[in-house]
Design a protein around this motif. Structure first.
Motif, short mmCIF file in Angstrom:
data_model
loop_
_atom_site.label_atom_id
_atom_site.label_comp_id
_atom_site.label_asym_id
_atom_site.label_seq_id
_atom_site.Cartn_x
_atom_site.Cartn_y
_atom_site.Cartn_z
N GLU A 106 25.17 62.22 3.84
CA GLU A 106 25.12 61.88 2.71
C GLU A 106 25.26 62.66 1.51
O GLU A 106 26.26 63.05 0.87
CB GLU A 106 25.08 60.40 2.35
N SER A 146 26.73 66.43 1.82
CA SER A 146 27.56 67.02 1.61
C SER A 146 28.10 67.02 -0.07
O SER A 146 28.94 67.75 -0.43
CB SER A 146 28.21 65.54 1.69
N PRO A 178 33.39 67.47 1.14
CA PRO A 178 33.53 65.82 1.60
C PRO A 178 32.68 65.04 2.40
O PRO A 178 32.57 65.83 3.29
CB PRO A 178 35.17 65.65 2.01
N TYR A 179 32.61 64.00 1.92
CA TYR A 179 32.41 63.11 3.40
C TYR A 179 32.45 62.65 3.69
O TYR A 179 32.87 61.83 5.19
CB TYR A 179 31.26 62.58 2.56
N ALA A 180 33.70 61.36 3.52
CA ALA A 180 35.46 61.66 3.20
C ALA A 180 36.34 61.45 2.90
O ALA A 180 35.99 62.42 1.57
CB ALA A 180 34.69 59.65 3.72
N ASN A 212 36.18 60.58 -0.87
CA ASN A 212 34.51 59.68 -0.45
C ASN A 212 34.81 58.11 -0.42
O ASN A 212 34.45 57.51 -0.39
CB ASN A 212 33.87 60.13 -0.90
N GLN A 258 33.76 65.07 -4.93
CA GLN A 258 33.14 65.71 -3.22
C GLN A 258 31.74 64.77 -3.68
O GLN A 258 31.17 63.96 -2.52
CB GLN A 258 32.87 66.05 -3.02
N LEU A 307 29.66 57.17 -2.69
CA LEU A 307 30.55 56.74 -1.30
C LEU A 307 31.06 55.69 -1.59
O LEU A 307 30.41 54.88 -2.56
CB LEU A 307 29.88 57.07 0.31
#
Length: 436
Positions: A199, A202, A208-210, A214, A383, A387
């Motif tokens: 986490e 990133s 990006p983590y997701a 995110n 980014q 999260l």
């Protein structure tokens, strides 16, 4: 006698009416702070209650973060939710999407006629707990971030400059080799592997983590940690483990003892670990920024927060919301927020508390305590904002398990990351369906 009885009754009625008219509005506050932190929460509540006799906050310890969150949700379903609930940062998406359960903090304060300004908070802190429109949904309270600690005595013994900690992962490797050559049992370890190595990694590298920013951009966000950069990093950790430089110490804060005991000379961990090191370590230590890969464009960016925020339940009376707003503004006042930061190791959540702490000379007297704040107090990106993902606690369990397999050589970094993405995305899809 009859007139006297009537007069006495009238006096009693008037007295009770007076007491009733001035009865304090009670605010139920469930939290997860125990031990010394619990004592500090109780002291803050007592201070607020004395200053605001029209309101009485009742602080109740409800177990660890997971237990208190479950208790709060169960209480809401039963119709007797507390007014305020402390929830750890990974529960943010779950709370946000608990239909009809939450009163957004900024909306509450505006309706109470005493607006809480999101711009008063450190950027990365406010961003984590805000809606996509930038409005606070919960109240920042105890926020931590990842920092890098190192054993200055071990550095001296290895011929390393104790005032020049490694800033990049390449320098961590070089320092670890020298430490090992000097007889150090372990060069580097990490607590909270998923929070630190995926986490925060990133965000710090501005990748990006997701997807969907995110998760801030929608419930259809999916994990994106199966990249060449993430693979490279976990491969490096596995190699360091094989070479005897990195030691895996477990999940959560279990590895902290490896550093405090002197076994490992370097650790990435929470800024809130500082007090424990100061109390129990038998060596001189330093605090520095999280390592990064020097060849990654945009790095270092900013770290993301851990800790928790305060959530307000819906369907409460206006007087309660007025009192909660006063309590939150008390917690965010420069003097109170600065004192909380200085006494606990959590970062100051507001800009004014940070500036006051600097003005008081706290950082000059306590070198290293400003590192976490500096890492957070920058303009965040899509980014690095944080999260916003459902089932994040369960996703972390998957990540921890795969990181264990990678660093122990039971699977490759590529395969482990692919497993994290596949199983994590199954959970995200399940969460998306559950809240639609």
């Amino acid at each position: 006698m009859q007139p006297q009885r009537i007069a006495l009754a009238a006096a009693l009625i008037a007295a009770f009416a007076s007491v009733s008219a001035h009865a304090a509005t009670e605010i139920q506050f469930w939290h997860s702070m125990e031990g010394a932190l619990g004592d500090r929460v109780n002291a803050l509540v007592e201070e607020f209650n004395k200053q605001n006799p029209d309101y009485q906050v009742k602080a109740v310890y409800k177990g660890n973060y997971g237990e208190s969150m479950n208790a709060g949700i169960a209480a809401f379903r039963a119709g007797n939710a507390p007014d305020v609930l402390q929830v750890f940062e990974v529960g943010t998406a779950t709370m946000m999407h608990a239909k009809g359960a939450i009163k957004p903090v900024q909306q509450m304060s505006e309706e109470a006629g005493d607006p809480i300004d999101p711009k008063a908070f450190i950027g990365a802190v406010a961003g984590y707990y805000s809606s996509p429109e930038g409005k606070l949904v919960s109240m920042p309270f105890n926020s931590s971030t990842v920092v890098f600690y190192y054993n200055k005595d071990a550095f001296k013994k290895a011929g390393l400059d104790p005032e020049k900690p490694p800033k990049t992962w390449e320098e961590v490797v070089a320092a670890g080799q020298k430490l090992k050559a000097a007889g150090q049992e372990c060069g580097y370890t990490t607590s909270w592997p998923s929070w630190v190595q995926l986490e925060t990694f990133s965000a710090w590298h501005n990748v990006p983590y997701a997807t969907k920013d995110n998760g801030f951009g929608g419930l259809d966000a999916r994990l994106a940690v199966d990249t060449p950069l993430h693979q490279r990093h976990l491969e490096n950790l596995a190699k360091l483990g094989k070479d005897g430089i990195f030691m895996y110490g477990g999940r959560g804060d279990e590895p902290n003892s490896l550093f405090i005991s002197g076994k490992c000379a370097m650790i990435t961990g929470s800024s809130g670990l500082r007090a424990n090191i100061m109390k129990n370590a038998k060596f001189d230590f330093g605090t520095s920024t999280v390592p990064y890969y020097a060849d990654v464009q945009g790095a270092p960016q900013n770290t993301i927060i851990g800790g928790a925020s305060l959530w307000v339940f819906a369907n409460k009376k206006p007087d309660v919301y007025k009192g909660v707003t006063k309590f939150f503004k008390f917690l965010a006042s420069p003097e109170v927020a600065a004192r909380w930061h200085q006494q606990t190791g959590y970062v100051p959540v507001t800009v004014d508390a940070y500036e006051l702490t600097k003005k008081q000379g706290f950082y000059d007297k306590n070198p290293g305590t400003e590192v976490g704040v500096k890492q957070l107090n920058v303009q965040t990106t899509a980014q690095s904002r944080g999260l916003r993902l459902g089932y994040l606690p369960q996703i972390r369990e998957i990540e921890d398990a795969e990181i264990e397999r990678i660093v122990s050589g039971k699977t490759t970094a590529k395969e482990g990351l692919q497993t994290i993405v596949k199983r994590g995305n199954d959970l995200l899809e399940k969460f998306e369906k559950s809240v639609k």
